[in-house]
Design a protein around this motif. Structure first.
Motif, PDB file in Angstrom:
ATOM      1  N   GLU A   1      -1.520  12.914   9.547  1.00 29.46           N
ATOM      2  CA  GLU A   1      -2.470  12.005   9.151  1.00 29.46           C
ATOM      3  C   GLU A   1      -1.533  10.859   7.775  1.00 29.46           C
ATOM      4  O   GLU A   1      -1.333   9.484   7.367  1.00 29.46           O
ATOM      5  CB  GLU A   1      -3.531  12.189   7.317  1.00 29.46           C
ATOM      6  CG  GLU A   1      -4.388  12.649   8.172  1.00 29.46           C
ATOM      7  CD  GLU A   1      -6.017  12.482   6.609  1.00 29.46           C
ATOM      8  OE1 GLU A   1      -6.416  11.752   6.511  1.00 29.46           O
ATOM      9  OE2 GLU A   1      -5.274  13.685   6.542  1.00 29.46           O
ATOM     10  N   ASP A   2      -0.061  11.127   7.937  1.00 30.35           N
ATOM     11  CA  ASP A   2       0.800  10.627   7.245  1.00 30.35           C
ATOM     12  C   ASP A   2       1.624   9.816   8.238  1.00 30.35           C
ATOM     13  O   ASP A   2       2.607  10.997   8.507  1.00 30.35           O
ATOM     14  CB  ASP A   2       2.275  11.595   6.197  1.00 30.35           C
ATOM     15  CG  ASP A   2       3.410  11.130   5.642  1.00 30.35           C
ATOM     16  OD1 ASP A   2       3.374   9.940   5.465  1.00 30.35           O
ATOM     17  OD2 ASP A   2       4.278  11.652   4.769  1.00 30.35           O
ATOM     18  N   CYS A   3       1.156   8.407   8.043  1.00 31.81           N
ATOM     19  CA  CYS A   3       1.715   8.237   9.510  1.00 31.81           C
ATOM     20  C   CYS A   3       2.413   6.923   9.164  1.00 31.81           C
ATOM     21  O   CYS A   3       2.558   6.059  10.275  1.00 31.81           O
ATOM     22  CB  CYS A   3       0.998   8.689  10.593  1.00 31.81           C
ATOM     23  SG  CYS A   3      -0.407   7.452  10.331  1.00 31.81           S
ATOM     24  N   LEU A   4       2.001   6.528   8.002  1.00 34.35           N
ATOM     25  CA  LEU A   4       2.201   4.408   7.500  1.00 34.35           C
ATOM     26  C   LEU A   4       3.969   4.176   7.958  1.00 34.35           C
ATOM     27  O   LEU A   4       4.215   3.927   6.777  1.00 34.35           O
ATOM     28  CB  LEU A   4       1.515   4.498   6.797  1.00 34.35           C
ATOM     29  CG  LEU A   4      -0.317   4.424   7.133  1.00 34.35           C
ATOM     30  CD1 LEU A   4      -0.572   4.002   5.766  1.00 34.35           C
ATOM     31  CD2 LEU A   4      -0.231   3.231   8.457  1.00 34.35           C
TER      32      LEU A   4
ATOM     33  N   GLY B   1      11.590   5.902  11.287  1.00 38.28           N
ATOM     34  CA  GLY B   1      10.498   6.224  10.239  1.00 38.28           C
ATOM     35  C   GLY B   1      10.584   5.576   8.868  1.00 38.28           C
ATOM     36  O   GLY B   1      10.704   5.923   7.676  1.00 38.28           O
ATOM     37  N   VAL B   2      10.257   4.340   8.890  1.00 37.50           N
ATOM     38  CA  VAL B   2      11.298   3.545   7.847  1.00 37.50           C
ATOM     39  C   VAL B   2       9.633   3.315   7.270  1.00 37.50           C
ATOM     40  O   VAL B   2       8.614   2.804   7.947  1.00 37.50           O
ATOM     41  CB  VAL B   2      11.562   2.272   7.873  1.00 37.50           C
ATOM     42  CG1 VAL B   2      12.119   1.362   6.684  1.00 37.50           C
ATOM     43  CG2 VAL B   2      12.702   2.538   8.699  1.00 37.50           C
ATOM     44  N   PRO B   3       8.854   3.900   5.835  1.00 36.45           N
ATOM     45  CA  PRO B   3       8.311   3.534   5.469  1.00 36.45           C
ATOM     46  C   PRO B   3       7.759   2.080   5.048  1.00 36.45           C
ATOM     47  O   PRO B   3       8.209   1.416   4.249  1.00 36.45           O
ATOM     48  CB  PRO B   3       8.065   4.693   3.817  1.00 36.45           C
ATOM     49  CG  PRO B   3       9.525   5.437   3.667  1.00 36.45           C
ATOM     50  CD  PRO B   3      10.359   4.541   4.791  1.00 36.45           C
ATOM     51  N   PHE B   4       6.112   1.853   5.074  1.00 37.99           N
ATOM     52  CA  PHE B   4       5.874   0.603   4.889  1.00 37.99           C
ATOM     53  C   PHE B   4       4.626   0.443   3.675  1.00 37.99           C
ATOM     54  O   PHE B   4       4.154  -0.446   2.871  1.00 37.99           O
ATOM     55  CB  PHE B   4       5.667  -0.205   6.478  1.00 37.99           C
ATOM     56  CG  PHE B   4       4.563  -0.040   7.058  1.00 37.99           C
ATOM     57  CD1 PHE B   4       3.016  -0.456   6.406  1.00 37.99           C
ATOM     58  CD2 PHE B   4       4.772   0.485   8.075  1.00 37.99           C
ATOM     59  CE1 PHE B   4       1.937   0.243   7.084  1.00 37.99           C
ATOM     60  CE2 PHE B   4       3.701   0.797   9.002  1.00 37.99           C
ATOM     61  CZ  PHE B   4       2.155   0.654   8.690  1.00 37.99           C
ATOM     62  N   ALA B   5       3.900   1.761   3.827  1.00 41.08           N
ATOM     63  CA  ALA B   5       3.412   2.140   2.667  1.00 41.08           C
ATOM     64  C   ALA B   5       3.068   3.521   2.801  1.00 41.08           C
ATOM     65  O   ALA B   5       3.695   4.272   3.417  1.00 41.08           O
ATOM     66  CB  ALA B   5       1.511   1.577   3.802  1.00 41.08           C
ATOM     67  N   ALA B   6       1.996   4.033   1.493  1.00 41.52           N
ATOM     68  CA  ALA B   6       2.193   5.662   0.801  1.00 41.52           C
ATOM     69  C   ALA B   6       1.326   5.778   2.134  1.00 41.52           C
ATOM     70  O   ALA B   6       0.609   5.378   2.011  1.00 41.52           O
ATOM     71  CB  ALA B   6       1.477   5.343  -0.558  1.00 41.52           C
ATOM     72  N   PRO B   7       1.503   7.509   2.302  1.00 39.90           N
ATOM     73  CA  PRO B   7       0.712   8.553   3.046  1.00 39.90           C
ATOM     74  C   PRO B   7      -0.499   7.937   2.569  1.00 39.90           C
ATOM     75  O   PRO B   7      -1.049   8.288   1.225  1.00 39.90           O
ATOM     76  CB  PRO B   7       1.385   9.631   2.625  1.00 39.90           C
ATOM     77  CG  PRO B   7       2.967   9.609   1.662  1.00 39.90           C
ATOM     78  CD  PRO B   7       2.860   8.482   1.495  1.00 39.90           C
TER      79      PRO B   7
END
Length: 526
Positions: free
Chosen positions: A109-112, A50-56
């Motif tokens: 939708e918050d999945c990046l 679950g590491v974010p690579f972009a904003a939601p």
């Protein structure tokens, strides 16, 4: 006395601390551009989930290129799988795809986000990196699908990273309003832009997980394999990877429509949703958007998928181009269509004879000799064999074209082993059935009766893939030789008897398909 008590208490505290060490040692940390991560470890592999690579990509960021992820303070926990991107889910599976093949967690939708598995002991390890792009017809799938767990594959000495990207109408809706507001004059392909953003993030941060940013291999299956070829084609991905793997993907034959065609579909979606502008569309809930999409004609299949947008693909000539020339390992399963075609296995002799006559014209008699259909049983065997051989012919023609403009090698395979489980005799070596063998995730499906032969094949397939990621050659000590695809048209078949080199097709079969293509026909995997 007090000194003795203090010593005893100190020893007790120390003993408790020592006992706590194994649990504490299971938590590894990594520092990426946005902040510090705390992952989790199991055995020799650590996971950062679950590491974010972009904003939601939500609210005003819906249908916009991905923005940079925000920085955070302190330590961010990375020990839980992220939400999957919005899609319809069937958590119990469908057809040959049992539960371990499908999305079973929440969608949003918050999945990046991406998931990382690494065996590295230090950030200085410089291990090669495999980036996995999931399939699912650009409308389903996730980095969190159970068979994509990268622990076993990473344990062989590579960093494995699985990425999410926007799907369906969220990832691929084009619209004149979106095109007008875009500085690039483009719309659609947000899911592909997510993939590019993930690769840029990985190149910038791979070293934090002991990875080598100069040795990144992109890999995917089905729509993920199509994505691999799109990334090879787009100028936006220049310098982001050095090798590629396309499973059930080369010779796929998917149509990439012009933006105007996709914009018309986006306009129809807006009308169906009752919205008057893109701003209104961004204020609609996912449930409202998805309900509107279901009313569109042809809402299933590839309703929203890659288009010639003007950015990822500057023009139609970019689609299928070899812009980012790279070595490719590619192949297919022997029974790609058994799960994809509901009518598979139900054909009659008359139907097959009629189809061959209408599809192959003047060459139909020659095709009937190679693929006879005198009875219903023979007709269904013919459908299976013809589907397999069409796919192999398409891959041969793709490789032939690729080699005209590339010095880089192609290695090709056919996976023919039947995965045990429900209706194995019906579905056989179905679409995507090699994936759990590659990842070493046979244990993700306890109801499938895997045996020692399955585990040997999994070890073999995993070794081939890891060797490719490490050196650009699948061959290695103790492995059956996998020939490079060249003018000898040799591939490797991996099945019940292990791995053996073979011609991609018998000479007369390939010659017949060649004549068919030269007469104006078209062959593809699907």
């Amino acid at each position: 006395m007090r000194t003795g008590i203090r010593k005893v208490m100190g020893l007790a505290v120390a003993a408790m601390a020592i006992q706590a060490l194994p649990a504490a040692a299971q938590i590894r940390s990594a520092t990426v551009a946005e902040g510090q991560l705390a992952g989790k470890s199991a055995g020799a592999v650590s996971a950062f989930l679950g590491v974010p690579f972009a904003a939601p990509p939500v609210a005003e960021n819906r249908w916009k290129p991905p923005l940079a992820a925000a920085r955070w303070q302190g330590v961010r926990r990375a020990d839980t799988l992220p939400s999957s991107c919005r899609q319809e889910v069937t958590p119990n599976g469908f057809g040959p795809w049992t539960h371990e093949y499908v999305v079973t967690n929440a969608v949003s939708e918050d999945c990046l986000y991406l998931n990382v598995w690494t065996p590295a002991k230090t950030a200085a390890a410089k291990l090669p990196v495999l980036v996995w792009i999931h399939g699912g017809a650009f409308s389903s799938g996730s980095a969190s699908v159970p068979i994509y767990d990268g622990s076993a594959l990473a344990a062989k000495g590579i960093v494995v990273i699985a990425i999410n990207y926007r799907l369906g109408l969220y990832g691929f809706m084009a619209h004149p309003g979106l095109t007008a507001e875009s500085p690039a004059g483009a719309s659609g392909n947000y899911g592909l832009l997510d993939q590019v953003a993930a690769l840029k993030w990985i190149k910038a941060n791979a070293a934090a997980f002991g990875g080598d940013p100069a040795r990144i291999t992109i890999a995917g299956q089905s729509a993920g394999a199509a994505s691999v070829h799109h990334l090879i084609a787009t100028p936006l991905a220049k310098g982001l990877f050095v090798r590629a793997i396309a499973q059930s993907g080369s010779g796929m034959g998917l149509n990439v429509p012009a933006r105007a065609t996709a914009e018309a579909r986006g306009t129809a979606l807006m009308t169906s949703a009752g919205a008057g502008s893109i701003d209104e569309m961004r204020r609609l809930s996912p449930d409202q958007l998805e309900a509107a999409a279901k009313t569109l004609a042809g809402a299933g299949g590839l309703a929203f998928a890659p288009v010639v947008d003007g950015l990822v693909f500057p023009d139609t000539g970019t689609v299928g181009a070899n812009t980012n020339d790279t070595p490719i390992l590619t192949g297919m399963t022997a029974d790609e269509m058994t799960g994809l075609n509901p009518a598979f296995g139900k054909a009659t002799a008359a139907q097959v004879q009629g189809t061959l006559a209408s599809s192959y014209g003047a060459l139909a008699p020659q095709f009937l000799k190679l693929y006879p259909a005198a009875s219903d049983a023979e007709a269904n065997a013919t459908v299976s064999a013809l589907a397999r051989d069409r796919g192999l012919a398409a891959m041969a023609f793709w490789a032939q074209q690729r080699q005209r403009g590339s010095r880089n090698p192609v290695y090709a395979y056919l996976w023919s082993h039947w995965e045990p489980g429900p209706d194995a005799a019906r579905y056989r070596a179905f679409h995507s059935s090699e994936i759990p063998y590659v990842f070493g995730t046979l244990g993700a499906s306890p109801e499938r009766p895997f045996g020692a032969a399955d585990r040997r094949l999994s070890a073999l397939l995993g070794d081939y893939w890891v060797n490719w990621v490490k050196r650009g050659d699948p061959n290695g000590s103790g492995l059956p030789h996998w020939p490079r695809y060249s003018s000898n048209q040799q591939i490797i078949e991996i099945g019940d008897d292990g791995a053996k080199a073979r011609p991609i097709l018998p000479a007369d079969t390939l010659d017949l398909f060649t004549r068919y293509v030269e007469s104006g026909g078209r062959v593809s995997l699907f």
